[in-house]
Design an enzyme around this catalytic site. Sequence first.
Site, PDB file in Angstrom:
ATOM      1  N   CYS A 133       0.988  -1.126  -0.079  1.00 35.49           N
ATOM      2  CA  CYS A 133      -0.093  -0.081   0.068  1.00 35.49           C
ATOM      3  C   CYS A 133       0.832   1.559   0.078  1.00 35.49           C
ATOM      4  O   CYS A 133       1.965   1.537   1.018  1.00 35.49           O
ATOM      5  CB  CYS A 133      -0.879   0.143   0.919  1.00 35.49           C
ATOM      6  SG  CYS A 133      -0.593   1.277   2.020  1.00 35.49           S
ATOM      7  N   GLU A 134       0.746   1.887  -1.139  1.00 33.93           N
ATOM      8  CA  GLU A 134       1.743   3.414  -1.422  1.00 33.93           C
ATOM      9  C   GLU A 134       1.015   4.452  -0.535  1.00 33.93           C
ATOM     10  O   GLU A 134       1.953   5.073  -0.091  1.00 33.93           O
ATOM     11  CB  GLU A 134       0.980   3.631  -2.873  1.00 33.93           C
ATOM     12  CG  GLU A 134      -0.169   4.894  -2.864  1.00 33.93           C
ATOM     13  CD  GLU A 134      -0.314   4.701  -4.232  1.00 33.93           C
ATOM     14  OE1 GLU A 134       0.636   4.693  -4.949  1.00 33.93           O
ATOM     15  OE2 GLU A 134      -0.798   6.063  -4.632  1.00 33.93           O
ATOM     16  N   HIS A 135       0.048   4.544   1.347  1.00 30.82           N
ATOM     17  CA  HIS A 135       0.194   4.952   2.045  1.00 30.82           C
ATOM     18  C   HIS A 135       1.049   5.414   3.303  1.00 30.82           C
ATOM     19  O   HIS A 135       0.800   6.310   3.740  1.00 30.82           O
ATOM     20  CB  HIS A 135      -1.283   5.192   1.983  1.00 30.82           C
ATOM     21  CG  HIS A 135      -2.692   5.222   0.485  1.00 30.82           C
ATOM     22  ND1 HIS A 135      -3.029   4.600   0.829  1.00 30.82           N
ATOM     23  CD2 HIS A 135      -2.288   6.335  -0.527  1.00 30.82           C
ATOM     24  CE1 HIS A 135      -3.762   5.716  -0.845  1.00 30.82           C
ATOM     25  NE2 HIS A 135      -2.890   6.289  -1.439  1.00 30.82           N
ATOM     26  N   HIS A 136       1.058   3.752   3.277  1.00 30.65           N
ATOM     27  CA  HIS A 136       1.686   3.130   5.111  1.00 30.65           C
ATOM     28  C   HIS A 136       2.282   2.626   4.120  1.00 30.65           C
ATOM     29  O   HIS A 136       3.714   1.785   5.092  1.00 30.65           O
ATOM     30  CB  HIS A 136       0.403   2.405   5.351  1.00 30.65           C
ATOM     31  CG  HIS A 136      -0.183   3.433   5.835  1.00 30.65           C
ATOM     32  ND1 HIS A 136      -2.147   3.212   4.778  1.00 30.65           N
ATOM     33  CD2 HIS A 136      -1.310   3.964   7.349  1.00 30.65           C
ATOM     34  CE1 HIS A 136      -3.219   4.182   5.492  1.00 30.65           C
ATOM     35  NE2 HIS A 136      -1.928   4.798   6.620  1.00 30.65           N
TER      36      HIS A 136
ATOM     37  N   HIS B 144      -6.008  -5.557   4.288  1.00 32.16           N
ATOM     38  CA  HIS B 144      -4.488  -4.507   3.557  1.00 32.16           C
ATOM     39  C   HIS B 144      -4.407  -4.200   5.143  1.00 32.16           C
ATOM     40  O   HIS B 144      -5.000  -4.607   6.454  1.00 32.16           O
ATOM     41  CB  HIS B 144      -4.729  -3.158   3.135  1.00 32.16           C
ATOM     42  CG  HIS B 144      -5.910  -2.714   1.935  1.00 32.16           C
ATOM     43  ND1 HIS B 144      -5.469  -2.538   1.499  1.00 32.16           N
ATOM     44  CD2 HIS B 144      -5.902  -4.029   0.763  1.00 32.16           C
ATOM     45  CE1 HIS B 144      -5.715  -2.509   0.100  1.00 32.16           C
ATOM     46  NE2 HIS B 144      -6.862  -3.425   0.064  1.00 32.16           N
TER      47      HIS B 144
ATOM     48  N   CYS C 226      -2.682  -2.366   6.328  1.00 33.46           N
ATOM     49  CA  CYS C 226      -2.616  -0.931   7.535  1.00 33.46           C
ATOM     50  C   CYS C 226      -4.073  -0.640   7.947  1.00 33.46           C
ATOM     51  O   CYS C 226      -3.892   0.305   8.341  1.00 33.46           O
ATOM     52  CB  CYS C 226      -2.617   0.087   5.850  1.00 33.46           C
ATOM     53  SG  CYS C 226      -3.330   0.683   4.838  1.00 33.46           S
TER      54      CYS C 226
ATOM     55  N   GLN D  97      -5.013  -0.566  -4.056  1.00 33.28           N
ATOM     56  CA  GLN D  97      -5.838  -1.761  -4.871  1.00 33.28           C
ATOM     57  C   GLN D  97      -6.474  -0.961  -5.950  1.00 33.28           C
ATOM     58  O   GLN D  97      -7.187  -1.704  -7.206  1.00 33.28           O
ATOM     59  CB  GLN D  97      -6.865  -2.411  -3.446  1.00 33.28           C
ATOM     60  CG  GLN D  97      -7.419  -4.148  -4.329  1.00 33.28           C
ATOM     61  CD  GLN D  97      -8.118  -4.614  -3.234  1.00 33.28           C
ATOM     62  OE1 GLN D  97      -7.541  -4.181  -1.879  1.00 33.28           O
ATOM     63  NE2 GLN D  97      -9.232  -4.726  -3.741  1.00 33.28           N
TER      64      GLN D  97
HETATM   65 ZN   LIG Z   1      -2.763   1.626   3.261  1.00 29.94          ZN
END
Ligand SMILES: [Zn+2]
Length: 220
Positions: free
Chosen positions: A108-111, A177, A179, A149
Amino acid sequence: MANSKQSSETSRDMGSLSGELSDSSNGAQKSGKVDQPRIERAVREILAAVGEDPDREGLRETPARVARMYAELFSGLHDQPERHLRKFFTEKYDEMVLVKDISFNSMCEHHMLPFTGVAHIGYIPNGKVVGLSKLARVVESVSHRPQVQERMTEEIANLLIQELDVKGVAVVIEATHSCMTIRGVRKPGSVCVTSAMKGIFRANLSSRSEVMTLIYGNRG
Ligand SMILES: [Zn+2]
């Protein structure tokens, strides 16, 4: 126009695929382009920042290990997923091809935390058919990069349209996920489902429900 009632479901047993080239290359081999010493320095910095001693025995090799791991997990950045679809063959078959349960792991590119799950790819060819394992290669290439995703789902569908000019493509991805499970709202067991329906699968409700039944039909 494909007769949706006659569509055949293709076995997901990737070990029994015939007509497949013995293509043993994978994205990880392309990891040469990842700057591992730079990752090592950064990981050392993170360890110090969280209050650890990066020089204690258990952590001494950690930056190098993480660098190798990231090189593998992000190897897709140095791959062109479309190349896997360029080895198509010409076939008059115009019923649905469905490969289910292609397992993948992504970040996941956010976390920068992993999300893992399965992708299902169904398509109705328009003269061009690819070996079934090529679809798995596409998933691998697209997943091994910083991702979300939703975008991954769209990217896979668009690649089949671009490269194979398919009459329809359906991509469904189910993933957990980390995250969401280990931090933040902490909802273990929650599964995120995304889908991209293009061409016939978007325009035609019966084709769409057929592919969904083939994907989910045998689940209790
Ligand atoms: Zn994430």
